[in-house]
Design an enzyme around this catalytic site. Sequence first.
Site: not given
Ligand SMILES: *Cc1c(COP(=O)(O)O)cnc(C)c1O
Length: 375
Positions: A40, A140, A171, A224, A270, A316, A318
């Site tokens: 992602k 969430r 998660h 994941r 700046y 800045c 850039d």
């Molecule tokens: C982003 C995400 C992950 C990966 O998490 P890491 O800490 O980068 O390994 C796994 N599961 C879900 C639902 C996530 O949103």
Amino acid sequence: MVVGVHRPTQLVIDRQALRQNIHAEVERLKDGCDLFMVVKANGYGHGAAQVAAVAREAGAKGFCVAILDEALELRAAGFNEPILVLGVTNPADAPLMATKHISATVAALDWLQAAEQYLRLAGTADVLRVHLGLDTGMGRIGFRTVADLKAAVDYLEDAQTHLLFEGIFTHFSTADDPDDAYFKGQVAKWHALVDTLPRRPRYVHVSNSATSLWHDACNDNLVRFGVAGYGLNPSGVAIPTTPYPLQPAMSLTSELVYTKRLQAGQSVSYGATYTAENDEWVGTVPIGYADGYERRLQGFHVLVDGQLCEIIGRVCMDQMMIRLPRQYARGTRVTLIGRDGNQRISLQDVADYCGTIHYEIACGFTQRVPRLYIN
Ligand SMILES: *Cc1c(COP(=O)(O)O)cnc(C)c1O
């Protein structure tokens, strides 16, 4: 936003580091457990398609993304592996996801009902693969009660022609915390929900990087894998030991584009917040907060010729200025993240200085900074 190919500022992505991290993780998994690389946010800033290609070589069996467009990017790049969208999608996009074999995360029964309507109307031949998300304490998205879960599972299993119950997951919110009390509470809630299922779907998954590195599994069969694949410790520095060394894949380099001798009493950038106390050499580096190099980094340092050089004055949009230990030629390399000689600046160091986590710094680099792939 254009890519700055005519400017000497670049993110260097070490594919060998990615490959080794992901392969080391794949090797640790028990038989029958797959790894999906989480790519992602443009692969945490490293480049989604490039990371996906390396991950596949290293043994990843599929990918996770946050939003549908990221899944479509991978399909357009020719990846045919399973892809799971972790965020909530629009049920009106169910036919598109079904056609592209992109799996949806589902957190509510009414989403399933709406998606079923859209699939029926579209008359798509392909089923939509669905992963039910369970909220065991992350707060969430996801089903929270046995009754709500049962209603969704019954709906999915009720001879539906357009929906396939492919997975179920949760998660963890504190898997990177040395204190595992809250984690254990989430595991208990997970079992209280998932153990009521009449049958297990193809994928049952609970592990992000931190869970996979530091916790025993929950009879799951998919990891994941995100941040650790990029060589970053999910805990920052809270849990320093990992089962295999994590090799950071991202470096950030630039060059001095201009140097000058500043006289004592003269100011820089700046707000004129920095004034030289002595005569000193100053270099200008072509990077700024529009590149994701944060304005808060005033007072931090970069590396020139293996030496730490302070960022003086405000960063800045850039450009920014650094104090040099002596005169250096235009074109001299500047390392903002990575190694130069015996010194190293990590994403963690940058994040610490900014009061945030390395995830935010890595995915905050904008499209203007070209990604150069090595190894
Ligand atoms: C982003 C995400 C992950 C990966 O998490 P890491 O800490 O980068 O390994 C796994 N599961 C879900 C639902 C996530 O949103």
